[in-house]
Design a protein around this motif. Structure first.
Motif, PDB file in Angstrom:
ATOM      1  N   ILE A   1      33.168 -28.922  28.101  1.00  0.00           N
ATOM      2  CA  ILE A   1      32.261 -28.104  27.312  1.00  0.00           C
ATOM      3  C   ILE A   1      32.539 -26.640  27.640  1.00  0.00           C
ATOM      4  O   ILE A   1      32.726 -26.291  28.803  1.00  0.00           O
ATOM      5  N   GLU A   2      32.589 -25.808  26.621  1.00  0.00           N
ATOM      6  CA  GLU A   2      32.741 -24.373  26.879  1.00  0.00           C
ATOM      7  C   GLU A   2      31.359 -23.722  26.863  1.00  0.00           C
ATOM      8  O   GLU A   2      30.608 -23.838  25.892  1.00  0.00           O
ATOM      9  N   VAL A   3      31.050 -23.050  27.965  1.00  0.00           N
ATOM     10  CA  VAL A   3      29.734 -22.413  28.119  1.00  0.00           C
ATOM     11  C   VAL A   3      29.924 -20.911  28.304  1.00  0.00           C
ATOM     12  O   VAL A   3      30.705 -20.486  29.151  1.00  0.00           O
TER      13      VAL A   3
ATOM     14  N   PRO B   1      15.608  -8.698  28.503  1.00  0.00           N
ATOM     15  CA  PRO B   1      15.751  -9.730  27.463  1.00  0.00           C
ATOM     16  C   PRO B   1      15.774 -11.149  28.043  1.00  0.00           C
ATOM     17  O   PRO B   1      16.118 -11.337  29.219  1.00  0.00           O
ATOM     18  N   THR B   2      15.445 -12.096  27.215  1.00  0.00           N
ATOM     19  CA  THR B   2      15.644 -13.496  27.574  1.00  0.00           C
ATOM     20  C   THR B   2      17.148 -13.764  27.633  1.00  0.00           C
ATOM     21  O   THR B   2      17.892 -13.305  26.764  1.00  0.00           O
ATOM     22  N   GLY B   3      17.602 -14.486  28.648  1.00  0.00           N
ATOM     23  CA  GLY B   3      19.018 -14.850  28.747  1.00  0.00           C
ATOM     24  C   GLY B   3      19.426 -15.765  27.606  1.00  0.00           C
ATOM     25  O   GLY B   3      18.590 -16.447  27.006  1.00  0.00           O
ATOM     26  N   LEU B   4      20.713 -15.750  27.318  1.00  0.00           N
ATOM     27  CA  LEU B   4      21.252 -16.600  26.249  1.00  0.00           C
ATOM     28  C   LEU B   4      22.390 -17.455  26.783  1.00  0.00           C
ATOM     29  O   LEU B   4      23.169 -17.008  27.622  1.00  0.00           O
ATOM     30  N   LEU B   5      22.489 -18.641  26.259  1.00  0.00           N
ATOM     31  CA  LEU B   5      23.598 -19.525  26.572  1.00  0.00           C
ATOM     32  C   LEU B   5      24.190 -19.975  25.239  1.00  0.00           C
ATOM     33  O   LEU B   5      23.455 -20.436  24.367  1.00  0.00           O
ATOM     34  N   VAL B   6      25.472 -19.798  25.102  1.00  0.00           N
ATOM     35  CA  VAL B   6      26.145 -20.250  23.886  1.00  0.00           C
ATOM     36  C   VAL B   6      27.165 -21.293  24.316  1.00  0.00           C
ATOM     37  O   VAL B   6      27.954 -21.054  25.236  1.00  0.00           O
ATOM     38  N   ARG B   7      27.127 -22.452  23.706  1.00  0.00           N
ATOM     39  CA  ARG B   7      28.089 -23.481  24.121  1.00  0.00           C
ATOM     40  C   ARG B   7      28.435 -24.407  22.969  1.00  0.00           C
ATOM     41  O   ARG B   7      27.780 -24.411  21.932  1.00  0.00           O
TER      42      ARG B   7
ATOM     43  N   GLY C   1      31.467 -30.993  18.168  1.00  0.00           N
ATOM     44  CA  GLY C   1      32.869 -31.278  17.906  1.00  0.00           C
ATOM     45  C   GLY C   1      33.716 -30.032  17.714  1.00  0.00           C
ATOM     46  O   GLY C   1      34.909 -30.049  17.984  1.00  0.00           O
ATOM     47  N   LEU C   2      33.112 -28.958  17.254  1.00  0.00           N
ATOM     48  CA  LEU C   2      33.894 -27.742  16.997  1.00  0.00           C
ATOM     49  C   LEU C   2      34.062 -26.935  18.278  1.00  0.00           C
ATOM     50  O   LEU C   2      33.105 -26.703  19.000  1.00  0.00           O
ATOM     51  N   PRO C   3      35.320 -26.487  18.563  1.00  0.00           N
ATOM     52  CA  PRO C   3      35.496 -25.607  19.718  1.00  0.00           C
ATOM     53  C   PRO C   3      34.746 -24.303  19.478  1.00  0.00           C
ATOM     54  O   PRO C   3      34.666 -23.832  18.337  1.00  0.00           O
ATOM     55  N   LEU C   4      34.230 -23.740  20.541  1.00  0.00           N
ATOM     56  CA  LEU C   4      33.369 -22.557  20.428  1.00  0.00           C
ATOM     57  C   LEU C   4      34.060 -21.432  19.645  1.00  0.00           C
ATOM     58  O   LEU C   4      33.439 -20.759  18.826  1.00  0.00           O
ATOM     59  N   GLU C   5      35.363 -21.272  19.908  1.00  0.00           N
ATOM     60  CA  GLU C   5      36.074 -20.174  19.269  1.00  0.00           C
ATOM     61  C   GLU C   5      36.121 -20.305  17.745  1.00  0.00           C
ATOM     62  O   GLU C   5      36.275 -19.325  17.033  1.00  0.00           O
TER      63      GLU C   5
END
Ligand code: KDG
Length: 315
Positions: free
Chosen positions: A100-102, A86-92, A19-23
């Motif tokens: 959805i913001e990815v 490094p292992t890749g990261l996904l933040v969303r 529910g929370l916007p990523l920013e």
């Protein structure tokens, strides 16, 4: 021999509190994401023997990804732990209504350096099916070549191949996706795709024309995933449609991968296309009700219960 082998990039996922916007999000849950590993876990939960390969970094996210898959019963014996990247990261974030913001932090990642030498030919030739998505090919030239090699090995060995374009705009532009996916979908016996993606690849707008384009290039069956509407399939002779039951959506990400797991599982169990479509939409319907890419993936018993309770109509 494994029922299904798949490969790709699996990343660490930092998922904002729903529910929370990523920013503005200040609470994150650490999880694991990757279109192909989502499908692998989905298949494993449905009782199949599944193998996944790819590269992860020698870091907590990479180790967590492999541990998660092992815990789900996925064979990761061919995965490479790459201690140079490094292992890749996904933040969303996760919303039911808003987009959805990815954010990807994956350039130069271990996963994107997958290469042809990582492809175990004998293992793939021994499998009952091979599945991959277009994402891998968009990561690097090496990863594209690895995808092509795996597809080629499967085809030579008579192992059926399924391909999901899985176009991700942040990885490449439209012309590049077309360039990557036109040859790769040519290896597919089964194309599992969103309608817009299919249109993007072949330029047709009409649903039947866009499906026919893949059939003309060798696919035996094309499945168009229509989101909350359900899914449609054709083999060029017959057509099938499966409506999706209405469910409360928490996080739509992972629905397509979950659909693939349900559909592929049903086909491997010998079920006809209409029943496979029905199982695909039910598995996807389970996943969108839970935050995270794959937390909601059902086991066989849950799948059966959901199917019964939703009184899914097959037409
Ligand atoms: O289908 C969900 C995937 O998009 C997600 O798990 C991350 O694989 C991923 C990607 O490259 O976006």
């Amino acid at each position: 021999s494994p029922d299904l082998i798949t490969f790709g990039e699996t990343m660490g996922l930092l998922l904002a509190q729903p529910g929370l916007p990523l920013e503005h999000a200040d609470g994150f849950r650490r999880s694991v994401a990757g279109a192909e590993s989502n499908t692998a876990v989905g298949m494993a939960r449905l009782g199949h023997s599944v193998g996944w390969f790819g590269r992860v970094g020698d870091d907590p996210f990479g180790h967590a990804a492999l541990r998660m898959m092992r815990g789900e019963g996925v064979d990761v014996s061919r995965a490479v732990v790459d201690d140079t990247r490094p292992t890749g990261l996904l933040v969303r974030d996760a919303h039911a209504q808003r987009p959805i913001e990815v954010c990807y932090y994956r350039s130069g990642s271990a996963g994107s350096s997958l290469r042809p030498a990582d492809v175990d030919e004998q293992w793939i030739a021994s499998a009952r099916s091979l599945h991959f998505t277009g994402i891998t090919a968009a990561l690097s030239e090496d990863a594209r070549a690895a995808s092509e090699k795996a597809a080629h090995v499967a085809r030579e060995a008579g192992v059926p191949v399924s391909v999901d374009p899985n176009i991700r705009r942040k990885l490449a532009d439209g012309p590049r996706w077309r360039e990557l996916l036109r040859p790769l979908t040519g290896y597919a016996d089964l194309v599992l795709t969103g309608l817009d993606e299919a249109r993007e690849i072949n330029g047709h707008t009409d649903v039947r024309d866009t499906a026919a384009w893949f059939l003309e290039r060798g696919a035996g069956l094309v499945v168009l995933k229509l989101g909350s509407e359900g899914a449609w399939a054709t083999d060029g002779t017959e057509e099938w449609f499966q409506r999706a039951a209405e469910v409360p959506i928490v996080d739509p990400v992972g629905a397509g991968d979950a659909f693939n797991a349900g559909f592929l599982s049903a086909r491997l169990r010998g079920l006809p296309v209409p029943e496979a479509l029905a199982e695909g939409v039910v598995v996807a319907g389970n996943v969108v009700q839970v935050a995270g890419d794959m937390d909601g993936l059902p086991n066989s018993r849950m799948l059966e219960l959901t199917r019964d309770s939703e009184q899914v109509t097959t037409r």
